[in-house]
Design a protein around this motif. Structure first.
Motif, PDB file in Angstrom:
ATOM      1  N   GLU A 163      -4.263  20.350   7.178  1.00  0.00           N
ATOM      2  CA  GLU A 163      -4.415  20.243   5.725  1.00  0.00           C
ATOM      3  C   GLU A 163      -3.383  21.150   5.034  1.00  0.00           C
ATOM      4  OE1 GLU A 163      -7.584  21.569   2.433  1.00  0.00           O
ATOM      5  OE2 GLU A 163      -8.395  20.043   3.789  1.00  0.00           O
ATOM      6  N   THR A 164      -2.169  20.657   4.966  1.00  0.00           N
ATOM      7  CA  THR A 164      -1.040  21.457   4.497  1.00  0.00           C
ATOM      8  C   THR A 164      -0.874  21.362   2.986  1.00  0.00           C
ATOM      9  OG1 THR A 164       0.108  21.133   6.604  1.00  0.00           O
ATOM     10  CG2 THR A 164       1.441  21.811   4.717  1.00  0.00           C
ATOM     11  N   TRP A 165      -0.869  22.524   2.337  1.00  0.00           N
ATOM     12  CA  TRP A 165      -0.611  22.630   0.900  1.00  0.00           C
ATOM     13  C   TRP A 165       0.821  23.082   0.689  1.00  0.00           C
ATOM     14  CZ3 TRP A 165      -4.119  21.664  -3.138  1.00  0.00           C
ATOM     15  CH2 TRP A 165      -5.423  21.339  -2.711  1.00  0.00           C
ATOM     16  N   MET A 166       1.514  22.460  -0.247  1.00  0.00           N
ATOM     17  CA  MET A 166       2.918  22.773  -0.493  1.00  0.00           C
ATOM     18  C   MET A 166       3.175  23.035  -1.966  1.00  0.00           C
ATOM     19  SD  MET A 166       4.701  19.852   1.917  1.00  0.00           S
ATOM     20  CE  MET A 166       3.266  18.744   1.946  1.00  0.00           C
TER      21      MET A 166
ATOM     22  N   ILE B 257       4.590  15.742  11.178  1.00  0.00           N
ATOM     23  CA  ILE B 257       3.775  15.291  10.054  1.00  0.00           C
ATOM     24  C   ILE B 257       2.311  15.231  10.451  1.00  0.00           C
ATOM     25  CG2 ILE B 257       3.322  13.368   8.480  1.00  0.00           C
ATOM     26  CD1 ILE B 257       6.307  12.652   8.713  1.00  0.00           C
ATOM     27  N   SER B 258       2.037  14.719  11.651  1.00  0.00           N
ATOM     28  CA  SER B 258       0.663  14.626  12.135  1.00  0.00           C
ATOM     29  C   SER B 258       0.017  16.010  12.209  1.00  0.00           C
ATOM     30  CB  SER B 258       0.633  13.951  13.507  1.00  0.00           C
ATOM     31  OG  SER B 258      -0.671  13.912  14.030  1.00  0.00           O
ATOM     32  N   ALA B 259       0.764  16.987  12.715  1.00  0.00           N
ATOM     33  CA  ALA B 259       0.238  18.353  12.825  1.00  0.00           C
ATOM     34  C   ALA B 259      -0.029  18.938  11.441  1.00  0.00           C
ATOM     35  CB  ALA B 259       1.218  19.230  13.599  1.00  0.00           C
TER      36      ALA B 259
ATOM     37  N   LEU C 133       1.321  19.999  -3.794  1.00  0.00           N
ATOM     38  CA  LEU C 133       1.214  18.731  -3.064  1.00  0.00           C
ATOM     39  C   LEU C 133       0.455  19.017  -1.766  1.00  0.00           C
ATOM     40  CD1 LEU C 133       3.960  16.054  -2.684  1.00  0.00           C
ATOM     41  CD2 LEU C 133       2.660  16.744  -0.684  1.00  0.00           C
ATOM     42  N   MET C 134      -0.509  18.170  -1.441  1.00  0.00           N
ATOM     43  CA  MET C 134      -1.321  18.417  -0.237  1.00  0.00           C
ATOM     44  C   MET C 134      -1.451  17.147   0.596  1.00  0.00           C
ATOM     45  SD  MET C 134      -4.547  17.938   1.294  1.00  0.00           S
ATOM     46  CE  MET C 134      -5.941  17.908   0.179  1.00  0.00           C
TER      47      MET C 134
ATOM     48  N   GLY D  44       0.717  18.544 -11.986  1.00  0.00           N
ATOM     49  CA  GLY D  44      -0.332  19.468 -11.579  1.00  0.00           C
ATOM     50  C   GLY D  44      -0.549  19.445 -10.078  1.00  0.00           C
ATOM     51  N   ILE D  45      -1.110  18.344  -9.591  1.00  0.00           N
ATOM     52  CA  ILE D  45      -1.400  18.226  -8.168  1.00  0.00           C
ATOM     53  C   ILE D  45      -1.235  16.781  -7.709  1.00  0.00           C
ATOM     54  CG2 ILE D  45      -3.877  17.867  -8.570  1.00  0.00           C
ATOM     55  CD1 ILE D  45      -4.419  19.372  -5.949  1.00  0.00           C
ATOM     56  N   ALA D  46      -0.716  16.621  -6.517  1.00  0.00           N
ATOM     57  CA  ALA D  46      -0.679  15.316  -5.852  1.00  0.00           C
ATOM     58  C   ALA D  46      -1.235  15.551  -4.455  1.00  0.00           C
ATOM     59  CB  ALA D  46       0.732  14.749  -5.796  1.00  0.00           C
ATOM     60  N   ALA D  47      -2.528  15.371  -4.308  1.00  0.00           N
ATOM     61  CA  ALA D  47      -3.200  15.689  -3.058  1.00  0.00           C
ATOM     62  C   ALA D  47      -3.735  14.426  -2.406  1.00  0.00           C
ATOM     63  CB  ALA D  47      -4.349  16.666  -3.303  1.00  0.00           C
TER      64      ALA D  47
END
Length: 223
Positions: free
Chosen positions: A158-161, A151-153, A106-107, A82-85
């Motif tokens: 708050e990057t959702w993939m 990765i830091s940016a 994934l977030m 489902g989600i790995a945030a």
């Protein structure tokens, strides 16, 4: 102790499910929960399918679980249903392989905290967040081989993939249900192929063989 994990056995394959908030009661002052998880992890040595569906939670707990799984002597195949945030995405990075359901997400984002007190307390909390972020980047970098600055940016934003983007960036290796073409659902590169192989080799190689040595061997094989 509020359990957020469960174990099952399917023949020789061990099944671990992590769902819901990770460590709703913080592990920072808890000597019981981490030891229980470690003891249950060590009950057998077979490969593990880790089914992950969590919005995140306690960074300390996630870090401990990540470390335990990284030190596990057999394969850990993470399957995001489902989600790995947030903190859950850190646990996912311990997978020998990371698979995502077609609809999974994934977030990654910057660590958060709540603090009160004097100016020095706020300064201390700010520094703690800086170091916590650097520690989290270590796990992402080891899995993806992306530059730390990128990765830091991504964490700042708050990057959702979805599964396609996660595979493209190296956070995941394949789509669940697409075993014959493990990473072809978006884009596939020689670099990503090497990373998948490296993740497997790092599990089985002896301590005397360095990651750089493995990368050199892969480079020689590709020529």
């Amino acid at each position: 102790m509020k359990r957020f994990w469960n174990w099952n056995q399917d023949g020789d394959q061990r099944q671990l499910a992590i769902s819901g908030v990770i460590a709703p009661d913080s592990w920072i002052h808890d000597n019981v929960s981490p030891q229980v998880f470690q003891d249950e992890l060590n009950e057998s040595q077979g490969p593990i399918d880790l089914w992950l569906n969590s919005p995140g939670g306690d960074c300390t707990a996630a870090s401990q679980i990540y470390t335990m799984l990284m030190n596990y002597p057999n394969d850990v195949n993470v399957k995001i249903s489902g989600i790995a945030a947030s903190a859950a995405s850190v646990i996912a990075m311990a997978g020998t392989t990371v698979s995502m359901a077609p609809s999974a997400m994934l977030m990654i984002h910057n660590p958060l905290t709540i603090v009160g007190g004097q100016e020095k307390d706020l300064d201390h909390a700010a520094q703690m967040l800086v170091e916590t972020k650097e520690a989290i980047i270590n796990a992402y970098e080891l899995k993806t081989n992306l530059p730390r600055e990128k990765i830091s940016a991504m964490m700042d934003d708050e990057t959702w993939m979805n599964v396609n983007k996660a595979i493209e960036l190296g956070f995941a290796d394949q789509m669940l249900g697409d075993d014959h073409q493990p990473t072809d659902c978006y884009s596939y590169s020689d670099k990503q192929s090497d990373l998948v192989v490296l993740n497997k080799l790092k599990r089985t190689s002896q301590n005397t063989i360095s990651v750089k040595s493995l990368q050199k061997r892969l480079s020689l094989l590709s020529h």
